[in-house]
Scaffold this motif. Structure first.
Motif, short mmCIF file in Angstrom:
data_model
loop_
_atom_site.label_atom_id
_atom_site.label_comp_id
_atom_site.label_asym_id
_atom_site.label_seq_id
_atom_site.Cartn_x
_atom_site.Cartn_y
_atom_site.Cartn_z
N UNK A 1 -0.17 6.08 4.47
CA UNK A 1 0.75 6.29 3.36
C UNK A 1 1.23 7.75 3.49
N UNK B 1 2.70 -1.93 4.40
CA UNK B 1 3.31 -0.65 4.04
C UNK B 1 4.44 -0.96 3.07
N UNK B 2 4.99 0.07 2.44
CA UNK B 2 6.05 -0.08 1.43
C UNK B 2 6.96 -1.27 1.72
N UNK C 1 -11.27 4.01 0.53
CA UNK C 1 -11.68 5.12 -0.34
C UNK C 1 -10.56 5.48 -1.30
N UNK C 2 -10.43 6.76 -1.59
CA UNK C 2 -9.52 7.19 -2.64
C UNK C 2 -8.06 7.33 -2.20
N UNK C 3 -7.72 6.79 -1.06
CA UNK C 3 -6.33 6.85 -0.61
C UNK C 3 -5.93 5.47 -0.12
N UNK C 4 -4.61 5.20 -0.07
CA UNK C 4 -4.18 3.93 0.51
C UNK C 4 -4.70 3.80 1.94
N UNK C 5 -4.88 2.58 2.42
CA UNK C 5 -5.51 2.36 3.73
C UNK C 5 -4.67 2.82 4.92
N UNK D 1 -6.43 -4.74 -4.71
CA UNK D 1 -7.30 -4.96 -3.55
C UNK D 1 -8.59 -5.65 -3.97
N UNK E 1 0.95 1.87 -4.97
CA UNK E 1 -0.45 2.30 -5.01
C UNK E 1 -0.73 3.02 -6.33
N UNK F 1 5.35 4.78 4.22
CA UNK F 1 5.80 3.42 4.43
C UNK F 1 7.23 3.35 4.92
N UNK G 1 -8.56 -1.95 4.45
CA UNK G 1 -8.08 -1.90 3.09
C UNK G 1 -9.26 -1.69 2.14
N UNK G 2 -10.38 -2.35 2.46
CA UNK G 2 -11.54 -2.23 1.58
C UNK G 2 -12.27 -0.91 1.74
N UNK H 1 -5.03 -12.63 1.89
CA UNK H 1 -4.44 -11.35 1.50
C UNK H 1 -4.03 -10.55 2.72
N UNK I 1 -7.63 -5.99 6.82
CA UNK I 1 -8.22 -6.13 5.49
C UNK I 1 -9.47 -5.29 5.34
N UNK J 1 -2.40 -6.60 3.72
CA UNK J 1 -1.94 -5.29 3.26
C UNK J 1 -0.65 -4.95 3.97
N UNK K 1 -2.26 -3.47 9.12
CA UNK K 1 -3.32 -2.91 8.30
C UNK K 1 -4.37 -3.99 8.20
N UNK L 1 0.83 -1.20 0.00
CA UNK L 1 0.00 0.00 0.00
C UNK L 1 0.86 1.25 0.00
N UNK L 2 2.14 1.11 -0.31
CA UNK L 2 3.02 2.27 -0.36
C UNK L 2 2.69 3.16 -1.55
N UNK L 3 3.24 4.35 -1.53
CA UNK L 3 2.90 5.35 -2.55
C UNK L 3 3.13 4.85 -3.98
#
Ligand code: FES
Lengths: 55, 395
Positions: B309, A43-44, B293-297, A23, A15, B268, B289-290, A39, B286, A41, B284, A10-12
């Motif tokens: 992030x 970080x980088x 929305x419009x950004x990483x979780x 996802x 992503x 990260x 994660x779902x 699964x 799951x 998630x 994080x 989920x890192x920049x």
């Protein structure tokens, strides 16, 4: 058979390069794989900074 | 003590149902070099756009006059003389409540036509230290009440427009005279005894909402409640970015020790540094994660705080602050950071300045701004528009 764990970054960088779409994998697993994959998630994962992986 | 005190000034507002513009106006001014805090609330005659203009003129003039220490009588005369006069009622203006406080001194409160202010120390009401009337020869029937209040740490001042105190008037038999100042006072005390640390932001929102609920959710008038709270600053810290020199990683990571609710780790690589230096880990879920929305979780960093992030999230937070977008509609990660920012008074950024090389990758379909410049802009909007104390530490 042991479950396979898939780590999604989920890192920049990941992503932006499409990890967000990954996802959705879980919801779209083919029948035969259901229950066999897990699964997670993350970080980088550090791969984006690794030249050997094509940076 | 003076240095340790933070003056939280917040207001909550509802526009009269059916009107496009709010006829009440609130403005704040912090004069840093004088350690001085000024607030003005004005209620324009009537409602809608005209009232909006009247109240805006009033607060704008009031702030300027207070700041330049113009005598009360003179300021009030200029304000009343310059507002247009209502044809029918032959009265001009907007009513107002003004608050002017320099740390270490007494607060001055000026009121014309607005419900009297409420001063609470805990749940006890405090009477003004002095009080007198100022009457202008031009406007003999419009007296201004001028009070001085002795403020201590933990005190609150509540100012309202009459939309709050008159809620229910002529509409509910159990509120014949409206909610009244006494109703507001009683309600504020209840809220404070239930939560002695309640912020000015939450208390003003609660009072405004309660007044609207008396009229079953329909605002018969513009409703404005302003609360000023003198308190020890609540501190939060945002850590982001790897330090320029790796040998500073350990010290950088130690800045995360401030208690879980007060720390946000953005990025990260930053999270990885903390994992390594402090032996903590990011989780994080799951479900998060779902629902991201419009950004990483967002993740949870055990023992440290929230992990998100980095640059995308910070950029989103910055634009929400700059545009004043409502927090609850932001994607989860931005929402979590914004609501923490609103809950805290002092925001400390601990920023590593190393440039993330992979962000310069031409394959990445978006321009990523430099962390440092995003944070600088964020600091300035937080200070200017949100009256926060901001500290920047670069590593
Ligand atoms: S962002 Fe995915 S490996 Fe760095």
């Amino acid at each position: 058979m042991d479950k396979v764990t898939v780590e999604i970054c989920c890192g920049t960088a990941c992503y932006l390069l499409g990890a967000a779409r990954l996802m959705e994998l879980e919801a779209n697993l083919p029948e035969e794989l259901k229950g066999k994959v897990e699964f997670e998630a993350k970080a980088c994962l550090g791969m984006c900074n690794d030249d050997r992986l094509g940076g | 003590m003076a240095e340790e005190l933070f003056i939280e000034m917040e207001c909550a507002q509802f526009t009269k149902t059916g009107q496009a513009a709010c006829g009440d106006d609130v403005r704040f001014l912090t004069v840093e070099k004088e350690n001085r805090y000024i607030a003005a609330l004005s209620d324009g005659l009537g409602s809608g756009v005209k009232a909006h203009v009247l109240s805006n003129m009033t607060t704008t003039m009031a702030l300027r006059f207070l700041q330049s220490n113009l005598p009360t009588l003179e300021s009030v005369e200029i304000i009343m003389d310059s507002l247009p006069v209502c044809e029918v009622r032959k009265i001009s203006y907007a009513t107002f409540s003004l608050f002017d406080f320099a740390l270490g001194g007494r607060a001055k409160i000026l009121e014309m036509g607005n419900p009297g202010y409420i001063h609470l120390r805990g749940t006890e009401e405090v009477k003004p230290a002095s009080e007198h009337k100022v009457v202008s020869a031009h406007w003999p029937d419009r007296g201004v009440r001028e009070c001085e209040a002795e403020l201590k740490a933990g005190d609150r001042i509540i100012l309202c427009s009459d939309g709050v105190t008159q809620a229910g008037m002529g509409e509910r038999s159990d509120y014949k005279l409206g909610w009244r100042r006494s109703g507001v006072l009683k309600y504020a005390r209840e809220r404070i005894s239930a939560d002695p640390e309640i912020s000015a932001r939450d208390l003003s929102a609660a009072i405004a909402a309660e007044s609207v609920s008396i009229t079953y959710g329909i605002c018969r008038d513009d409703v404005t409640c302003l609360v000023i709270f003198l308190r020890q600053p609540r501190v939060m810290r945002i850590l982001s970015g790897p330090p320029f020199r790796p040998e500073n990683d350990a010290e950088f990571a130690r800045q995360a020790n401030l208690g879980e609710d007060h720390v946000v780790v953005c990025g990260g690589t930053t999270a990885n540094i903390l994992e390594r230096e402090l032996g903590v880990s990011v989780k994080i879920s799951l479900a998060d994660m779902r629902s991201a929305g419009a950004l990483p979780p967002v993740g949870k960093m055990t023992g440290v705080g929230l992990a998100t992030e980095g640059i995308l999230t910070l950029g989103r937070v910055l634009s929400a602050l700059e545009e004043g977008r409502p927090i609850d509609r932001e994607p989860r990660a931005a929402r979590e950071i914004l609501s923490r920012m609103m809950r805290h008074d002092r925001i400390e950024f601990v920023i590593g300045t190393k440039v993330n090389e992979c962000h310069q990758d031409p394959n990445i379909p978006q321009d990523l701004e430099l962390r440092r410049s995003v944070v600088r802009r964020m600091a300035s909007v937080l200070e200017k528009d949100y009256r926060k104390i901001v500290k920047l530490n670069f590593y």
